[in-house]
Design a protein around this motif. Structure first.
Motif, PDB file in Angstrom:
ATOM      1  N   ILE A  46      18.332  -3.421  -5.922  1.00 21.57           N
ATOM      2  CA  ILE A  46      17.646  -2.753  -4.817  1.00 21.57           C
ATOM      3  C   ILE A  46      17.172  -3.827  -3.849  1.00 21.57           C
ATOM      4  CG2 ILE A  46      15.696  -1.305  -4.152  1.00 21.57           C
ATOM      5  CD1 ILE A  46      15.852  -0.035  -6.958  1.00 21.57           C
ATOM      6  N   ALA A  47      17.758  -3.845  -2.668  1.00 20.87           N
ATOM      7  CA  ALA A  47      17.451  -4.893  -1.697  1.00 20.87           C
ATOM      8  C   ALA A  47      16.105  -4.640  -1.032  1.00 20.87           C
ATOM      9  CB  ALA A  47      18.551  -4.955  -0.641  1.00 20.87           C
ATOM     10  N   GLY A  48      15.426  -5.727  -0.711  1.00 18.55           N
ATOM     11  CA  GLY A  48      14.147  -5.622  -0.018  1.00 18.55           C
ATOM     12  C   GLY A  48      13.309  -6.858  -0.246  1.00 18.55           C
ATOM     13  N   LYS A  75      13.215  -7.847 -20.143  1.00 18.52           N
ATOM     14  CA  LYS A  75      14.017  -9.064 -20.303  1.00 18.52           C
ATOM     15  C   LYS A  75      15.440  -8.871 -19.762  1.00 18.52           C
ATOM     16  CE  LYS A  75      11.036 -11.593 -22.854  1.00 18.52           C
ATOM     17  NZ  LYS A  75       9.865 -10.721 -22.805  1.00 18.52           N
ATOM     18  N   PRO A  76      15.590  -8.557 -18.485  1.00 18.51           N
ATOM     19  CA  PRO A  76      16.918  -8.252 -17.946  1.00 18.51           C
ATOM     20  C   PRO A  76      17.755  -9.489 -17.665  1.00 18.51           C
ATOM     21  CG  PRO A  76      15.297  -8.193 -16.201  1.00 18.51           C
ATOM     22  CD  PRO A  76      14.530  -8.433 -17.471  1.00 18.51           C
ATOM     23  N   PHE A  77      19.061  -9.273 -17.536  1.00 17.05           N
ATOM     24  CA  PHE A  77      19.981 -10.276 -17.010  1.00 17.05           C
ATOM     25  C   PHE A  77      20.329  -9.870 -15.574  1.00 17.05           C
ATOM     26  CE2 PHE A  77      20.610 -10.989 -21.521  1.00 17.05           C
ATOM     27  CZ  PHE A  77      20.779 -12.363 -21.595  1.00 17.05           C
ATOM     28  N   ARG A  78      20.317 -10.845 -14.685  1.00 20.87           N
ATOM     29  CA  ARG A  78      20.682 -10.607 -13.284  1.00 20.87           C
ATOM     30  C   ARG A  78      22.023 -11.281 -13.024  1.00 20.87           C
ATOM     31  NH1 ARG A  78      16.505 -13.063  -9.336  1.00 20.87           N
ATOM     32  NH2 ARG A  78      17.480 -14.990 -10.092  1.00 20.87           N
ATOM     33  N   ILE A  79      22.988 -10.498 -12.605  1.00 19.66           N
ATOM     34  CA  ILE A  79      24.349 -10.987 -12.402  1.00 19.66           C
ATOM     35  C   ILE A  79      24.629 -11.121 -10.901  1.00 19.66           C
ATOM     36  CG2 ILE A  79      26.757 -10.667 -13.038  1.00 19.66           C
ATOM     37  CD1 ILE A  79      24.734 -10.671 -15.427  1.00 19.66           C
ATOM     38  N   LYS A  80      25.053 -12.303 -10.481  1.00 21.44           N
ATOM     39  CA  LYS A  80      25.425 -12.526  -9.082  1.00 21.44           C
ATOM     40  C   LYS A  80      26.949 -12.529  -8.967  1.00 21.44           C
ATOM     41  CE  LYS A  80      24.924 -15.769  -5.207  1.00 21.44           C
ATOM     42  NZ  LYS A  80      24.374 -17.081  -4.777  1.00 21.44           N
ATOM     43  N   ASP A  84      32.896 -14.638   0.850  1.00 18.49           N
ATOM     44  CA  ASP A  84      31.634 -15.205   0.366  1.00 18.49           C
ATOM     45  C   ASP A  84      30.456 -14.230   0.386  1.00 18.49           C
ATOM     46  OD1 ASP A  84      32.480 -17.630  -0.530  1.00 18.49           O
ATOM     47  OD2 ASP A  84      32.049 -18.710   1.324  1.00 18.49           O
ATOM     48  N   ASN A  85      30.708 -12.949   0.617  1.00 24.88           N
ATOM     49  CA  ASN A  85      29.637 -11.959   0.462  1.00 24.88           C
ATOM     50  C   ASN A  85      29.299 -11.823  -1.011  1.00 24.88           C
ATOM     51  OD1 ASN A  85      29.244 -11.246   3.153  1.00 24.88           O
ATOM     52  ND2 ASN A  85      30.934  -9.765   3.116  1.00 24.88           N
ATOM     53  N   PHE A  86      28.027 -11.642  -1.306  1.00 27.34           N
ATOM     54  CA  PHE A  86      27.643 -11.505  -2.715  1.00 27.34           C
ATOM     55  C   PHE A  86      26.588 -10.416  -2.886  1.00 27.34           C
ATOM     56  CE2 PHE A  86      24.729 -14.652  -0.947  1.00 27.34           C
ATOM     57  CZ  PHE A  86      23.496 -14.230  -1.420  1.00 27.34           C
ATOM     58  N   THR A  87      26.484  -9.948  -4.103  1.00 22.66           N
ATOM     59  CA  THR A  87      25.477  -8.960  -4.449  1.00 22.66           C
ATOM     60  C   THR A  87      25.079  -9.176  -5.902  1.00 22.66           C
ATOM     61  OG1 THR A  87      24.917  -6.598  -4.393  1.00 22.66           O
ATOM     62  CG2 THR A  87      27.097  -7.176  -5.232  1.00 22.66           C
ATOM     63  N   TYR A  88      24.084  -8.400  -6.348  1.00 24.32           N
ATOM     64  CA  TYR A  88      23.587  -8.531  -7.707  1.00 24.32           C
ATOM     65  C   TYR A  88      23.633  -7.184  -8.422  1.00 24.32           C
ATOM     66  CZ  TYR A  88      21.394 -12.829  -5.889  1.00 24.32           C
ATOM     67  OH  TYR A  88      21.151 -14.046  -5.307  1.00 24.32           O
ATOM     68  N   PHE A  89      23.677  -7.233  -9.727  1.00 15.82           N
ATOM     69  CA  PHE A  89      23.334  -6.070 -10.544  1.00 15.82           C
ATOM     70  C   PHE A  89      22.652  -6.576 -11.807  1.00 15.82           C
ATOM     71  CE2 PHE A  89      27.733  -6.946 -11.955  1.00 15.82           C
ATOM     72  CZ  PHE A  89      27.619  -6.900 -13.337  1.00 15.82           C
ATOM     73  N   ASN A 121      34.035 -13.354  -8.210  1.00 11.20           N
ATOM     74  CA  ASN A 121      33.597 -14.481  -9.025  1.00 11.20           C
ATOM     75  C   ASN A 121      32.168 -14.236  -9.508  1.00 11.20           C
ATOM     76  OD1 ASN A 121      34.244 -17.354  -9.921  1.00 11.20           O
ATOM     77  ND2 ASN A 121      32.239 -17.649  -8.942  1.00 11.20           N
ATOM     78  N   VAL A 122      31.920 -14.537 -10.767  1.00 12.26           N
ATOM     79  CA  VAL A 122      30.569 -14.443 -11.312  1.00 12.26           C
ATOM     80  C   VAL A 122      29.884 -15.781 -11.039  1.00 12.26           C
ATOM     81  CG1 VAL A 122      29.146 -14.047 -13.346  1.00 12.26           C
ATOM     82  CG2 VAL A 122      31.316 -12.814 -13.086  1.00 12.26           C
ATOM     83  N   ASP A 123      29.035 -15.810 -10.032  1.00 12.16           N
ATOM     84  CA  ASP A 123      28.396 -17.067  -9.629  1.00 12.16           C
ATOM     85  C   ASP A 123      27.259 -17.476 -10.563  1.00 12.16           C
ATOM     86  OD1 ASP A 123      30.100 -17.316  -7.529  1.00 12.16           O
ATOM     87  OD2 ASP A 123      28.560 -17.307  -5.974  1.00 12.16           O
ATOM     88  N   ALA A 124      26.546 -16.488 -11.108  1.00  8.49           N
ATOM     89  CA  ALA A 124      25.390 -16.822 -11.941  1.00  8.49           C
ATOM     90  C   ALA A 124      25.040 -15.664 -12.864  1.00  8.49           C
ATOM     91  CB  ALA A 124      24.187 -17.177 -11.074  1.00  8.49           C
TER      92      ALA A 124
END
Length: 355
Positions: free
Chosen positions: A165-167, A110-115, A122-127, A97-100
């Motif tokens: 990149i997580a941190g 000017k990037p877009f961040r996709i959740k 319910d695990n999620f990540t971004y790109f 599911n695309v949450d945001a």
């Protein structure tokens, strides 16, 4: 702000991906067909401000699309996720599911961040979806080749997809966590900062202010090890002022620099610099064809202004005393000269059996 104006020149333009770089990306599986482009995401019809847990403006806005556009965009973004993180198989798409879809109003790219969320657990990540910029792509590839970290990204025409990149953002870490670190932890962080600073300077990655890198804590037995890694590669080999590539001249890093001065002696700082240069040399020697081919692309490309190249050559000659920089005509040739110097010195040291 006055310090930054002296360091940074006029706004960096977006440099197109030429045929030679595109061929390089295809060869190393960085280039793939996707069904959505950066410009498609600009079709949002409205947005709301995204606030952090302290109700501070994050400079990101959450976008909203028409029902027709959103259905198509969601499907395409899920497909991009499967390509970036797997083999592109459609079998997992029903469970995503695309949450945001957030849009950054701050900075150059000017990037877009996709959740993306897995609805089963319910695990999620971004790109991130960005405009493809040649200098940024060189920065990502150089990070992949020369640093301890693998980079996962895709390019299709004028669109760049980057893995998150997580941190802990550097500015948050310095403000909220660093003051509570033990003295031993501060010494370890100081060591990592010296190595990170040296790596950025050698490979000409500029503008590493504290919010452009993250700090990642890893538990190891009874203590925590901190690593530092860049998250923004927009200023790869663009600026002419050498100070832009040196983290100590960024006011946002002054507390880190101050800590290094307190925790490390000059001999230790030199030792860590040599260690980092040796590591980079080993990485280049272990991937000779890839690093040489990337530098060849840079030498045939334009990713800066002539006045920036001329200024950087002049400052590097003064800094390292190597007149070979006079023969350089572009940023690719400057970087090649620096990396050749690093490799040459590593080989000389190895032959003298000092390591």
């Amino acid at each position: 702000m006055a310090v930054e104006k002296k360091l940074m020149s006029k706004k960096k333009p977006t440099f197109p991906v030429n045929e030679m770089l595109n061929a390089y990306l295809k060869n190393y599986n960085r280039n793939t067909k996707i069904s959505i482009f950066y410009d498609d995401l600009l079709r949002f019809q409205g947005s709301v401000v995204v606030y952090d847990k302290d109700d501070e403006d994050t400079l990101w806005v959450r976008t909203y699309y028409s029902e027709f556009d959103r259905e198509e965009i969601d499907r395409s973004l899920k497909k991009v996720y499967t390509i970036l993180h797997s083999d592109g198989n459609d079998s997992t798409i029903p469970f995503l599911n695309v949450d945001a879809i957030d849009y950054c109003t701050f900075g150059n790219s000017k990037p877009f961040r996709i959740k993306i969320r897995n609805i089963l657990n319910d695990n999620f990540t971004y790109f991130y979806v960005k405009k493809a910029d040649a200098s940024r792509i060189y920065g990502l590839e150089l990070e992949h080749i020369l640093s301890p970290h693998n980079m996962n990204f895709l390019v299709h025409k004028d669109t760049l997809i980057e893995e998150h990149i997580a941190g802990i953002p550097g500015d948050d870490f310095i403000r909220d966590i660093l003051p509570n670190c033990t003295e031993l932890e501060k010494s370890q962080i100081a060591k990592e900062f010296v190595k990170f600073k040296e790596r950025c300077l050698i490979r000409l990655l500029g503008d590493m202010r504290s919010y452009n890198y993250v700090i990642t804590p890893t538990h190891d037995f009874d203590h925590i090890i901190y690593k530092i890694r860049a998250i923004d590669f927009d200023q790869q080999s663009f600026e002419g002022n050498l100070k832009v590539y040196n983290l100590q001249f960024m006011k946002e890093n002054f507390k880190m620099i101050e800590m290094v001065g307190k925790k490390l002696q000059n001999d230790s700082i030199l030792q860590y610099k040599i260690e980092e240069r040796s590591f980079m040399a080993k990485r280049m020697l272990n991937t000779p064809r890839r690093s040489a081919r990337l530098i060849k692309c840079m030498k045939a490309d334009t990713i800066s202004f002539p006045e920036n190249v001329a200024l950087l050559k002049k400052q590097l000659i003064k800094y390292v005393g190597d007149v070979k920089f006079r023969e350089c005509n572009n940023m690719g040739e400057i970087l090649e000269t620096i990396l050749a110097f690093v490799k040459r010195n590593y080989i000389d040291i190895s032959n003298n059996e000092l390591f």
